[in-house]
Scaffold this motif. Sequence first.
Motif, short mmCIF file in Angstrom:
data_model
loop_
_atom_site.label_atom_id
_atom_site.label_comp_id
_atom_site.label_asym_id
_atom_site.label_seq_id
_atom_site.Cartn_x
_atom_site.Cartn_y
_atom_site.Cartn_z
N UNK A 164 14.59 44.58 56.25
CA UNK A 164 15.17 45.92 56.29
C UNK A 164 14.20 46.85 57.02
N UNK A 165 14.60 48.12 57.14
CA UNK A 165 13.78 49.10 57.84
C UNK A 165 14.34 49.42 59.21
N UNK A 166 13.51 49.96 60.08
CA UNK A 166 13.95 50.34 61.42
C UNK A 166 14.33 49.12 62.24
N UNK A 167 15.40 49.28 63.05
CA UNK A 167 15.83 48.17 63.90
C UNK A 167 16.53 48.72 65.13
N UNK A 168 16.65 47.89 66.14
CA UNK A 168 17.45 48.19 67.31
C UNK A 168 18.56 47.15 67.41
#
Length: 659
Positions: free
Chosen positions: A182-186
């Motif tokens: 999880x967390x920031x992603x593109x």
Amino acid sequence: MAVSCAKEPVPSQVYVEEIPQVTFTATMEGGLDSRTTLGGDDLKTVFWSRDDAIKVYSGSNSGKMQIDGISGGVATFSGNLVAGQDVQGYKYWAMYPYTCVSSFSNGVFTASLPSRQHGLVTSFGEDVSFTIARANPADDGTTSFHFKNACSGIRFRLDENTLGGERISRVSIFANDGESLAGMFTTSFDSDGTPVTEPSGKSVSSVTLVPATGNSFAAGTWYYMITLPVELRDGFTMVLEGSGVVRTFTYSKSLAFNRSQFRTVTLTSSNAPKVTRQEDEYGDYYITSSAERAYISNARTAYVNDLGINGYTTSVVGSGSSSQYPDPIPFKWTATNAVKMEFSDDPSFSTSTVITFSSGTTSFNVYNLIPEVTYYYRLYDSSGSIIGGLRSLTPKGPVRTIMVGGVQNFRDLGGWTGEDGKTIRFGKIYRGANINNITDSGKQVFINSPSSSYSGTSPYYVPLGIKHDVDLRGYENNNGDGKAIQVIDDIFYKNFPVKQFMYGSQSSNGSNRPGGGGSSSSGNYDVNKTGVTAARYQCALRYIINCIANDEPVYFHCIGGADRTGTLAFLIEALLGVSELDMNIDYELTSYYSSRKRTDTSERPFKYLVRYLYSFEGSTLQEKVTTWAMTEFTDTDATYIKKPLTLDEINTLKELMLE
């Protein structure tokens, strides 16, 4: 523009048992705002709800498209959008839901998948249902999107026969080798038109699911956890926690969580055995001092009918001085041969902090833990053997006061109840006094990420990992200690010189402290509806939203962390839907550092802030502050000239800060 939309079904995947095909839908269920429910007995029917919305981009332009009509699995959306330059040959790009996008550039969406999610019956929350689409207009002028899923996940159910009687209130999944879940992603499309999703920036290796309603999960019911697509080299561990219960399910082989697929598992007493746990026997521990806890309790009763534009006539802050520092949480034991303690919020200890100490130690104080989080710990002797099994304790709040050497009035903005009963996330936004006198050890606590080892004497300070220092100072006060200056070189620094709203028009250079034509005690003041003050608070808000969108914790302060800091905290909390009662309790907590009582008649009573905000349109204080945030103000200093906040930015703040 009119858009016809359909969503991609999720194909089945075999793990413990067959999972049927599922689809994203758009209904409301479980008492939680959710537009993603699995629909129909065959789990193949696509639904949209009439309050659905998508975020559409055309070049650098973007707009919110709202639903016009629904026919089976196809919905028609419409909204206003100025067409921009094509991106990679496509006129329009879109993401659902519209609130979840942090940014879009050259065909790449950036967003954040929450690591704490809400478990709905046969469903999952709208803030985790990431889908993307792109399209060009057809010859008849219509544009059709086909949304494709960006993420993966796992679904589970508790076996009715063996776990039906246990009250499981939290289920977590941990990547055994620390991969990003999880967390920031593109996410973007590859050459075949398939979404490719990858971690970006700070990510986490766990996802936790809590019930959307009630206090425990129902047995025999499917629940869903959304993860990033990932190859788990050493598998994963699932941890089930409840009242007096800890169970673990471990899968230690390599497997993939593929985009648009769910892994499936039924948890039983045999494949998720109990973990022996020793409850802490020393009673309740509170992070917040006893004086502050008593104040909060009394204020909730005393202030409930003393709010609003004519309120703030009483104060229940004690007359005597009281410590503004938190109480430490003591980990205690009776074994005298312990030389090491390991603690974690994960009973499988996939990530943990290790503290070593001299033999004979029977307690260790820890600062900066998070309220209402269960911490598990175990002790080791000199041979490396565990002493006494697994132990646990759960510190209580109600607020998270922080201890950092040389910094005063330091608090986490998390923990307050906001919109729709959701809670402000801990560990994202901090407030406090200036950091001019921060100690060398305090700097390490301030900027370091949580460490894996510590050797020394009690206490231990959990690091905060703060990346940004937002300084609201802009003038010298009478003692000359209010000068804005960067103190910690290893983090980002941004200065927004602001005043309080009770003062008159602020000069752009911030060199003078304006009086507004008279003292505040006489009531002759300019609430400054237009001018530098409001514009710069908007700039500071935008900066903080961008920090959180990049998953970078931020600390904001003035001199004492009271008035300007309190104003910015009040604005953030109002946008998040915190009640006026809780917001002014948070503001007045600074009285335990220096006097900022509700009834203060000096130049700094914050009741004038409330009177100012009540002058804006809206039926609630949240609506009034939203109106204020979207109102254009004037700043003659080009450094700070920005447009008002947009509704998208405000929704991003809610998306990232409420859970």
